[in-house]
Design an enzyme around this catalytic site. Structure first.
Site, PDB file in Angstrom:
ATOM      1  N   SER A 147       0.829  -1.196   0.000  1.00  0.00           N
ATOM      2  CA  SER A 147       0.000   0.000   0.000  1.00  0.00           C
ATOM      3  C   SER A 147       0.876   1.265   0.000  1.00  0.00           C
ATOM      4  O   SER A 147       1.686   1.460  -0.899  1.00  0.00           O
ATOM      5  CB  SER A 147      -0.952  -0.037   1.196  1.00  0.00           C
ATOM      6  OG  SER A 147      -1.968   0.911   1.070  1.00  0.00           O
ATOM      7  N   GLU A 243      -9.939  -4.585  -5.707  1.00  0.00           N
ATOM      8  CA  GLU A 243      -9.546  -3.452  -4.862  1.00  0.00           C
ATOM      9  C   GLU A 243      -9.460  -2.156  -5.665  1.00  0.00           C
ATOM     10  O   GLU A 243      -9.163  -2.147  -6.860  1.00  0.00           O
ATOM     11  CB  GLU A 243      -8.221  -3.727  -4.162  1.00  0.00           C
ATOM     12  CG  GLU A 243      -7.010  -3.899  -5.060  1.00  0.00           C
ATOM     13  CD  GLU A 243      -5.710  -3.939  -4.259  1.00  0.00           C
ATOM     14  OE1 GLU A 243      -5.417  -2.932  -3.577  1.00  0.00           O
ATOM     15  OE2 GLU A 243      -5.008  -4.961  -4.319  1.00  0.00           O
ATOM     16  N   HIS A 273      -7.478  -5.516  -0.974  1.00  0.00           N
ATOM     17  CA  HIS A 273      -6.251  -4.777  -0.717  1.00  0.00           C
ATOM     18  C   HIS A 273      -5.379  -5.510   0.304  1.00  0.00           C
ATOM     19  O   HIS A 273      -5.838  -5.882   1.386  1.00  0.00           O
ATOM     20  CB  HIS A 273      -6.632  -3.387  -0.192  1.00  0.00           C
ATOM     21  CG  HIS A 273      -5.487  -2.447  -0.036  1.00  0.00           C
ATOM     22  ND1 HIS A 273      -4.707  -2.040  -1.099  1.00  0.00           N
ATOM     23  CD2 HIS A 273      -4.992  -1.812   1.058  1.00  0.00           C
ATOM     24  CE1 HIS A 273      -3.792  -1.193  -0.667  1.00  0.00           C
ATOM     25  NE2 HIS A 273      -3.938  -1.048   0.634  1.00  0.00           N
TER      26      HIS A 273
END
Length: 308
Positions: A147, A243, A273
Site C-alpha cells: 500500500s 480493490e 487490498h
C-alpha cells in the site's frame, strides 16, 4: 477463481465495510508506537532484534533457519501514511521474511497529518543510510512494501536515483498506492466491490500526507505513477482485482515497462487490498511468489536448497 475461504471472509468484510472502516481506521490513527516497542519478539518462529545504527525505530526480523549473510530486505509498511508503526509493520514483514528466508528490517516512519511529506521519505532515507553503514551493499538489498509502503519504496528509489546513488537490487510491491490523485477507472468501477478501502478516506489521507496542498499530489514523489522509471530495478507487483488500487498497479506496471524496467504484474482474482495478511490460500501463493522473486533477483538458491 477465488478460494471458498476468501469468498466467505471478503463477503463478511464487504457487508461490514462501513463499521470496519470507521472503527478500524479510528483505532489505528489513535495508536502511538513508542520506542520501547522496539523490543525483541517472537512471531511464527521468526526472531526479532533491534537494528543497530538506525536513527528511526527499526526492527530486524531473522528467519527461523539460517539466512544468507549480507543480504537484506528493507520493508516499508502501509497505512495510507497516516497509521501504522512497528506493531503493524512487523506482522507483514514477518510473512515476507519467512517466505524469502532473508533477514528483513522494518521501521516506523513518522506519520501524517502531524508529519506530512517529506517526513516518511526522510526516515526511509535515514534507514537506508543506516543499513549501508551496517555493511550491506545496495546490490544485496531488496525493497518490499504494501500500500503506502509500496509508494514509499518507489519514492525512495527516486530519491536515491536523483542523488546519483546505487539502487536496490529489486522491489516487491503489494497493492501499491501509486496514484494519490485517483485518476484510474478502478476507483469508480470497484467502489462497491472493494471490501476494505474507501476512496474518500484515501483522498483525505492523501491530502494529510501532502500537508493539505492538493497540487502536491501531482508530484511523482507522492504519486509515483508520474515518475521517470528509467534505470529502476526489476519489480514484482501484486494486486487484487477487487480493490480500488487495481488501476494504480496496472498503470504503474505499464509505465515501468515503457521505461524499460523488468516488471511482472500479478493480478489475483477477487482479492482485496493487501490480501496477503488474511491467510487465504491465495495469500500464501502470493507470498511464495514474492519470496521466490526476491531470492532470484539476489541470485540466491531456492529455499528448498542449501545455501552455497
Amino acid at each position: 477463481m477465488p478460494s471458498f475461504q476468501s469468498k466467505v471472509v471478503l463477503g463478511a468484510l464487504r457487508r461490514g465495510k462501513g463499521f470496519f472502516s470507521r472503527v478500524g481506521g479510528s483505532l489505528m490513527q489513535n495508536v502511538h508506537f513508542p520506542d520501547q516497542m522496539v523490543a525483541d519478539f517472537s512471531m511464527d518462529k521468526i526472531r526479532g532484534e533491534r537494528f543497530p545504527l538506525s536513527p528511526v525505530p527499526a526492527l530486524m526480523l531473522l528467519p527461523p533457519e539460517s539466512a544468507p549473510p549480507g543480504y537484506l530486505i528493507v520493508h516499508c509498511h502501509g497505512g495510507a501514511y497516516v497509521s501504522g508503526g512497528l506493531t503493524q509493520a512487523r506482522a507483514i514483514a514477518a510473512l515476507i521474511c519467512g517466505a524469502a528466508h532473508i533477514s528483513t528490517v522494518t521501521f516506523a516512519y513518522r506519520l501524517a497529518p502531524e508529519h506530512p511529506y517529506p517526513a516518511a521519505l526522510e526516515d526511509a532515507l535515514a534507514l537506508w543510510d543506516a543499513v549501508l553503514a551496517a555493511g550491506y551493499a545496495p546490490e544485496h538489498i531488496v525493497l518490499a512494501g504494501e500500500s503506502a509502503g509500496g509508494n514509499l519504496c518507489l519514492a525512495l528509489c527516486q530519491a536515491l536515483q536523483s542523488e546519483g546513488r546505487p539502487l536496490p537490487a529489486a522491489m516487491a510491491l503489494l497493492s501499491p498506492w501509486a496514484d494519490l490523485l485517483q485518476t484510474g477507472p478502478s476507483y469508480q468501477a470497484l467502489k462497491d466491490v472493494d471490501a476494505t478501502l474507501s476512496a474518500p478516506e484515501l483522498m483525505q489521507s492523501a491530502l494529510d500526507y501532502a500537508g493539505g496542498q492538493e497540487a502536491l499530489l501531482h508530484d511523482p514523489m507522492l504519486s509515483p505513477v508520474y515518475a521517470d522509471f528509467a534505470g529502476f530495478p526489476p519489480t514484482q507487483i501484486h494486486v487484487g482485482t477487487s480493490e480500488l488500487l487495481l488501476s494504480d498497479a496496472e498503470t504503474l506496471a505499464g509505465r515501468m515497462r515503457q521505461a524499460g524496467v523488468e516488471v511482472a504484474l500479478l493480478r489475483w482474482a477477487g482479492m482485496c487490498h493487501v490480501f496477503q495478511m488474511f491467510g487465504f490460500p491465495e495469500s500464501r501463493e502470493s507470498l511464495k511468489a514474492v519470496g521466490q522473486f526476491l531470492r532470484e533477483q539476489l541470485k540466491l538458491a531456492p529455499t528448498n536448497e542449501k545455501e552455497g
